[in-house]
Enzyme design. Structure first.
Site, mmCIF file in Angstrom:
data_model
loop_
_atom_site.group_PDB
_atom_site.id
_atom_site.type_symbol
_atom_site.label_atom_id
_atom_site.label_comp_id
_atom_site.label_asym_id
_atom_site.label_seq_id
_atom_site.Cartn_x
_atom_site.Cartn_y
_atom_site.Cartn_z
ATOM 1 N N SER A 146 5.592 -6.023 11.585
ATOM 2 C CA SER A 146 5.329 -5.747 10.172
ATOM 3 C C SER A 146 4.500 -4.474 10.098
ATOM 4 O O SER A 146 4.814 -3.468 10.742
ATOM 5 C CB SER A 146 4.610 -6.937 9.534
ATOM 6 O OG SER A 146 4.320 -6.697 8.181
ATOM 7 N N TYR A 195 8.168 -0.151 0.500
ATOM 8 C CA TYR A 195 7.927 -0.599 1.870
ATOM 9 C C TYR A 195 7.055 -1.859 1.866
ATOM 10 O O TYR A 195 7.323 -2.801 2.617
ATOM 11 C CB TYR A 195 7.234 0.521 2.639
ATOM 12 C CG TYR A 195 7.033 0.256 4.111
ATOM 13 C CD1 TYR A 195 8.118 0.223 4.986
ATOM 14 C CD2 TYR A 195 5.760 0.064 4.643
ATOM 15 C CE1 TYR A 195 7.936 -0.004 6.342
ATOM 16 C CE2 TYR A 195 5.567 -0.161 5.999
ATOM 17 C CZ TYR A 195 6.656 -0.196 6.845
ATOM 18 O OH TYR A 195 6.475 -0.423 8.178
ATOM 19 N N LYS A 209 7.901 -5.595 3.692
ATOM 20 C CA LYS A 209 7.046 -6.189 4.724
ATOM 21 C C LYS A 209 6.316 -7.441 4.225
ATOM 22 O O LYS A 209 6.074 -8.370 5.011
ATOM 23 C CB LYS A 209 6.040 -5.145 5.224
ATOM 24 C CG LYS A 209 6.687 -4.001 6.002
ATOM 25 C CD LYS A 209 7.470 -4.489 7.208
ATOM 26 C CE LYS A 209 7.967 -3.344 8.079
ATOM 27 N NZ LYS A 209 8.731 -3.821 9.245
#
Length: 278
Positions: free
Chosen positions: A135, A149, A153
């Site tokens: 991650s 993003y 994650k």
């Protein structure tokens, strides 16, 4: 066959490549996935007999299943899965298109999910296995300009946290790895940006974008040292659920915990008044 068998996605560069090289140097077998035919021979030649390149796109479900089946049939087991393949995206939430969001999610979340689901039957059959979900500190704490993003994650971490509870009784251990800034090509050729830039976000998303792109190649983290930590992690009988890597990541995680705790303390009395009066 002595040593462990690792399956690492995205070994053409960055963390995946550095980890694969170190694992092979340690004498373990490494199955590394690449996306270009020209990368197959190069990876195989890193450590002949220890490094084995497979052509695979994590966004192709049939290809993922076929590759993992072939790898298991060849080696007879899969001890460690490292879901490393992915990429970054810069831009404010409003600047990014729905297509941008979907494409990042397709690789960073659904790609990792598909690989995980394909590996689990083999690890369950073995009664053992380690899964490292690569991650980011951005998967624990959001930043203006990194929302696309962050979303991918955060999703990966939520799925992986549930997964860890589900597979623990089966002998499989899951760790979410949360690197801060490391000197890979993440902030260089591996990152994408929103096509439009709105002036309203000059003081927020744009500042972050400029900072990220500006320190490419100057990040504090040493990928080689990170791989040593990950290899130590795999050897541990009691690995953590989450492992922030680097001073920036550790500080960011602590600050997020403190922020959540402060909000809870401030609003707890009011927020708790939601039950039926019996």
């Amino acid at each position: 066959m002595s040593g462990k068998v690792w399956f690492i996605t995205g070994v053409s560069s960055g963390f995946g490549r550095t980890l694969a090289e170190e694992v092979a140097r340690n004498g373990d077998k490494v199955i590394g996935t690449v996306r270009q035919l020209s990368q197959l021979a190069e990876f195989n030649n890193i450590s002949p007999g220890n490094t084995f390149a497979y052509l695979m796109d994590v966004t192709n479900p049939d290809g993922v299943k076929a590759t993992i089946e072939a790898a298991f049939n060849h080696f007879g087991r899969l001890d460690v899965l490292v879901n490393n393949a992915g990429y970054g995206f810069l831009g404010a939430v409003e600047e990014a298109t729905i297509k941008d969001f979907k494409e990042v999610m397709e690789t960073n979340f659904f790609g990792a999910l598909q690989v995980t689901q394909a590996v689990l039957p083999y690890m369950r059959k073995q009664g053992s296995g380690r899964i490292l979900q690569m991650s980011s500190v951005a998967g624990f704490r959001a930043t203006a300009g990194f929302g696309v993003y962050n979303a991918s994650k955060f999703a990966l971490e939520g799925m992986s946290e549930a997964l860890a509870l589900e597979v623990a009784p089966l002998g499989i251990k899951v760790t979410i790895v949360e690197p801060g800034p490391f000197r890979t090509n993440f902030a260089g050729s591996s990152i994408k940006t929103a096509r439009q830039e709105m002036p309203e976000y000059e003081g927020t998303a744009r500042v972050f974008k400029n900072n990220i792109l500006g320190y490419a190649g100057q990040q504090e983290g040493d990928p080689q040292k990170a791989t040593q930590v990950l290899m130590q992690l795999v050897q541990s009988d009691a690995p953590p659920l989450r492992l922030p890597l680097g001073p920036t990541a550790i500080t960011a995680v602590r600050n997020k915990i403190q922020q959540v705790s402060q909000d809870l303390d401030t609003w707890e009395t009011i927020a708790a008044k939601t039950s039926f009066d019996e």
